[in-house]
Design a protein around this motif. Sequence first.
Motif, short mmCIF file in Angstrom:
data_model
loop_
_atom_site.label_atom_id
_atom_site.label_comp_id
_atom_site.label_asym_id
_atom_site.label_seq_id
_atom_site.Cartn_x
_atom_site.Cartn_y
_atom_site.Cartn_z
N VAL A 19 -107.55 17.91 54.77
CA VAL A 19 -107.16 19.14 54.08
C VAL A 19 -105.65 19.36 54.19
O VAL A 19 -104.98 19.60 53.18
N ASP A 46 -108.37 24.43 49.03
CA ASP A 46 -109.72 24.95 48.78
C ASP A 46 -110.63 23.88 48.18
O ASP A 46 -111.80 23.77 48.54
N LYS A 49 -111.74 21.02 50.78
CA LYS A 49 -112.50 21.42 51.97
C LYS A 49 -113.84 20.69 52.07
O LYS A 49 -114.15 20.10 53.10
N PHE A 90 -116.72 20.91 59.55
CA PHE A 90 -116.47 22.14 58.80
C PHE A 90 -115.38 22.98 59.47
O PHE A 90 -114.50 23.52 58.80
N LEU A 91 -115.44 23.09 60.79
CA LEU A 91 -114.42 23.87 61.50
C LEU A 91 -113.03 23.27 61.32
O LEU A 91 -112.06 24.00 61.14
N ALA A 93 -112.01 21.41 58.72
CA ALA A 93 -111.60 21.64 57.33
C ALA A 93 -111.22 23.10 57.12
O ALA A 93 -110.25 23.41 56.43
N HIS A 94 -111.98 24.00 57.72
CA HIS A 94 -111.68 25.43 57.57
C HIS A 94 -110.36 25.78 58.24
O HIS A 94 -109.55 26.54 57.68
N LEU A 95 -110.13 25.24 59.43
CA LEU A 95 -108.86 25.50 60.12
C LEU A 95 -107.69 24.95 59.32
O LEU A 95 -106.64 25.59 59.21
N THR A 97 -107.56 24.61 56.05
CA THR A 97 -107.39 25.49 54.90
C THR A 97 -106.69 26.79 55.31
O THR A 97 -105.78 27.26 54.62
N GLU A 98 -107.09 27.33 56.43
CA GLU A 98 -106.47 28.57 56.91
C GLU A 98 -105.00 28.35 57.29
O GLU A 98 -104.16 29.22 57.08
N LYS A 101 -103.04 28.28 54.11
CA LYS A 101 -102.87 29.66 53.63
C LYS A 101 -101.81 30.39 54.43
O LYS A 101 -101.00 31.14 53.86
#
Length: 108
Positions: A19, A46, A49, A90-91, A93-95, A97-98, A101
């Motif tokens: 990501v 996004d 992800k 997932f964690l 990829a989410h981190l 992405t965040e 951002k």
Amino acid sequence: MQYFWAKAGLDFFIAFGVVLGGAMLAGIGSVLMLLPPVSMMLDTADRLKIWAIVAAVGGSIDPVRVIESNIAEGHLSPAAQQICFIIAAFLGAHLGTELVKLLCKGAA
């Protein structure tokens, strides 16, 4: 047990790197193409992800097959491990992405 933590950690960092790296390279590419880099980076993060999760856990349907076959045979431990690997990815990829951002928030 050491294998579990090593694999979960690698899945986390692979997804995180996919990501973050993809968004950063999209930002560089957008500058070269005279497009707004912030919006391109956010959009790319996004969209990447889910693919980061897939890439981290094996890049195919095999992890889902492992879960299905082990549950069907009554072996819950391997299935639970695969689910944990997917959660770790997932964690990551989410981190990632965040973080993109957060980095783009200051530039917007």
